[in-house]
Design a protein around this motif. Structure first.
Motif, PDB file in Angstrom:
ATOM      1  N   THR A   1       3.001  -2.175 -12.794  1.00  0.00           N
ATOM      2  CA  THR A   1       2.609  -3.349 -12.021  1.00  0.00           C
ATOM      3  C   THR A   1       2.112  -4.395 -12.998  1.00  0.00           C
ATOM      4  O   THR A   1       1.033  -4.258 -13.567  1.00  0.00           O
ATOM      5  CB  THR A   1       1.514  -3.000 -10.992  1.00  0.00           C
ATOM      6  OG1 THR A   1       1.952  -1.890 -10.216  1.00  0.00           O
ATOM      7  CG2 THR A   1       1.226  -4.180 -10.071  1.00  0.00           C
TER       8      THR A   1
ATOM      9  N   LYS B   1       1.549   8.787  -7.314  1.00  0.00           N
ATOM     10  CA  LYS B   1       0.127   8.585  -7.028  1.00  0.00           C
ATOM     11  C   LYS B   1      -0.527   7.938  -8.243  1.00  0.00           C
ATOM     12  O   LYS B   1      -0.382   8.416  -9.362  1.00  0.00           O
ATOM     13  CB  LYS B   1      -0.566   9.920  -6.720  1.00  0.00           C
ATOM     14  CG  LYS B   1       0.038  10.659  -5.514  1.00  0.00           C
ATOM     15  CD  LYS B   1      -0.112   9.887  -4.234  1.00  0.00           C
ATOM     16  CE  LYS B   1       0.404  10.691  -3.045  1.00  0.00           C
ATOM     17  NZ  LYS B   1       0.326   9.933  -1.793  1.00  0.00           N
TER      18      LYS B   1
ATOM     19  N   GLU C   1      -1.311  -1.934  -4.390  1.00  0.00           N
ATOM     20  CA  GLU C   1      -1.502  -0.641  -5.039  1.00  0.00           C
ATOM     21  C   GLU C   1      -0.225  -0.158  -5.719  1.00  0.00           C
ATOM     22  O   GLU C   1      -0.289   0.714  -6.583  1.00  0.00           O
ATOM     23  CB  GLU C   1      -1.883   0.422  -3.993  1.00  0.00           C
ATOM     24  CG  GLU C   1      -3.094   0.112  -3.168  1.00  0.00           C
ATOM     25  CD  GLU C   1      -3.266   1.097  -2.013  1.00  0.00           C
ATOM     26  OE1 GLU C   1      -4.289   1.018  -1.334  1.00  0.00           O
ATOM     27  OE2 GLU C   1      -2.360   1.944  -1.805  1.00  0.00           O
TER      28      GLU C   1
ATOM     29  N   THR D   1       0.845  -1.196   0.000  1.00  0.00           N
ATOM     30  CA  THR D   1       0.000   0.000   0.000  1.00  0.00           C
ATOM     31  C   THR D   1       0.880   1.245   0.000  1.00  0.00           C
ATOM     32  O   THR D   1       1.962   1.256   0.592  1.00  0.00           O
ATOM     33  CB  THR D   1      -0.921   0.042   1.234  1.00  0.00           C
ATOM     34  OG1 THR D   1      -0.114   0.143   2.422  1.00  0.00           O
ATOM     35  CG2 THR D   1      -1.783  -1.209   1.320  1.00  0.00           C
ATOM     36  N   TRP D   2       0.396   2.304  -0.638  1.00  0.00           N
ATOM     37  CA  TRP D   2       1.146   3.563  -0.635  1.00  0.00           C
ATOM     38  C   TRP D   2       1.194   4.155   0.775  1.00  0.00           C
ATOM     39  O   TRP D   2       2.229   4.660   1.216  1.00  0.00           O
ATOM     40  CB  TRP D   2       0.510   4.562  -1.588  1.00  0.00           C
ATOM     41  CG  TRP D   2       0.754   4.265  -3.028  1.00  0.00           C
ATOM     42  CD1 TRP D   2      -0.177   3.918  -3.965  1.00  0.00           C
ATOM     43  CD2 TRP D   2       2.015   4.269  -3.720  1.00  0.00           C
ATOM     44  NE1 TRP D   2       0.423   3.701  -5.183  1.00  0.00           N
ATOM     45  CE2 TRP D   2       1.759   3.916  -5.064  1.00  0.00           C
ATOM     46  CE3 TRP D   2       3.320   4.530  -3.317  1.00  0.00           C
ATOM     47  CZ2 TRP D   2       2.778   3.827  -6.016  1.00  0.00           C
ATOM     48  CZ3 TRP D   2       4.339   4.438  -4.264  1.00  0.00           C
ATOM     49  CH2 TRP D   2       4.058   4.093  -5.601  1.00  0.00           C
TER      50      TRP D   2
ATOM     51  N   GLY E   1      -1.067  -6.772  -9.444  1.00  0.00           N
ATOM     52  CA  GLY E   1      -2.006  -5.656  -9.375  1.00  0.00           C
ATOM     53  C   GLY E   1      -3.331  -5.957  -8.718  1.00  0.00           C
ATOM     54  O   GLY E   1      -4.023  -5.041  -8.285  1.00  0.00           O
TER      55      GLY E   1
END
Length: 391
Positions: free
Chosen positions: A213, A390, A221, A177-178, A217
């Motif tokens: 990705t 992002k 994320e 996760t970001w 995927g």
């Protein structure tokens, strides 16, 4: 400090924040030194903290960094998820406790700089875990640069082609996760080799990169693959390719070519085994540093971490020596910030489609002229990035 003085000096009191997989490496390393004592562990999951304390006969298990610091520590090891490093380090620095932080130092440059500045202002050491620097082969490559065998490093190649399965990412909710991992293959795996690359080639001038990705995927994320071209202020050039979408894993290869024409290759295969160094110098002679190859390309995380324990021990011993002597650890917070800056620049370049420039790059003498009717396009470089890609 002499050996006899070390024996007579009180053992340094150590606390471990975060009782995940990598905490074992820290606990075993400190236990092996003899001059340190792990007096407490901390985790937001008290059951896991108590289990870890019981398994290693550690007297205290607590659920906050503040409670751990109240035990009167000399050193704290930070083994928590990436974005939480800053808060723990700032608390430790304010308490006058030396800090050894797992990589990456942080997930953004502002946090990393805050950590470095806090430790410097409070007079405590800050080290970042890049235990692959402590491979004998990695040190031998550095020596081949320093003693002139390679001459001035002019070209670098890094290939990080690893295998990860869905279970790896699903094992902890923060992975992939970001917000809680900060990135993918660049942030978690390739950063080790980015650190080695900048250790060998020096300060980075410019980064141009792309990410994607390809395989994971459906459950992450972040990127599972990345490529980048790096320029260095020395005039050196390098490429980076990294992925966790390879199957089978092909491990890691780092190649450095010097101005003498010699090329050194540092290889890690399978992942987690000691690096092996081969130097091809004038006349085709070569040397190979110690290290063995074991069967099987795909290796699970527990086996990789276990294989790295001796190198954790070597880096932790270096850090303890720095604390004892008032010296500087081999891998500092500023080193960790430099590695982070490079990978964040790949993300920023991927986001904008433009290079990220930090410093001037020496002009070359072999730049081709623009062809008639097809003028060369130029794009302005942007300033150093401070945020992840992002998507």
């Amino acid at each position: 400090m002499t050996d006899s003085a070390r024996t007579q000096a009180p053992r340094l009191r150590v606390g471990i924040v975060g009782c995940g997989n990598i905490s074992r490496n820290h606990i075993e390393a400190y236990a092996a030194l003899g001059e340190t004592e792990v007096v407490g562990v901390c985790d937001v999951d008290m059951a896991r903290a108590r289990q870890t304390a019981a398994a290693w006969q550690i007297p205290n298990a607590v659920d906050s960094a503040a409670a751990l610091l109240d035990l009167g520590l000399d050193i704290i090891s930070v083994c928590t998820p990436h974005p939480t490093h800053e808060a723990v380090v700032l608390q430790a620095a304010a308490a006058g406790v030396h800090v050894l932080c797992e990589k990456p130092i942080a997930v953004d440059l502002a946090a990393a700089r805050n950590m470095v500045e806090a430790c410097e202002s409070h007079g405590v050491a800050l080290g970042v875990l890049f235990q692959r620097r402590f491979w004998p082969a990695a040190a031998a490559l550095r020596a081949a640069i320093d003693d002139g065998t390679l001459g001035r490093p002019v070209m670098g190649q890094v290939s990080v082609l690893l295998q990860r399965d869905p279970e790896y990412y699903r094992a902890d909710a923060w992975r992939g996760t970001w917000a809680n991992d900060g990135g993918g293959v660049l942030m978690t795996q390739a950063i080790h080799y980015i650190d080695l690359l900048q250790w060998y080639l020096g300060e980075v001038s410019e980064v141009y990169g792309a990410v994607n990705t390809f395989k994971h995927g459906d459950y992450i994320e972040v990127e599972d693959s990345a490529s980048a071209v790096l320029k260095f202020t020395s005039g050196a050039l390098a490429t980076l390719n990294a992925s966790t979408a390879a199957s089978p894993s092909l491990g890691v290869q780092i190649r450095i070519t010097g101005s003498t024409g010699a090329t050194a290759e540092l290889s890690e295969f399978p992942e987690g085994t000691d690096g092996r160094l081969t130097i091809a110098a004038d006349g085709g002679s070569g040397v190979e540093a110690p290290g063995g190859i074991t069967a099987g390309a795909n290796v699970d995380l527990a086996a990789i971490n276990e294989a790295l324990i001796p190198h954790h021990r070597a880096q932790i011993e270096d850090f303890v020596n720095a604390v004892r002597s008032g010296g500087v650890p081999a891998v500092t917070g500023r080193d960790g910030t430099n590695a982070l800056r490079i990978l964040l620049a790949v993300y920023e370049s991927a986001r904008t489609g433009e290079p990220v420039r930090f410093a001037p790059f020496p002009a070359g003498v072999a730049i081709p002229p623009a062809r008639s009717g097809a003028p060369a396009e130029t794009q302005p470089a942007i300033s150093a990035c401070t945020s992840p890609l992002k998507i």
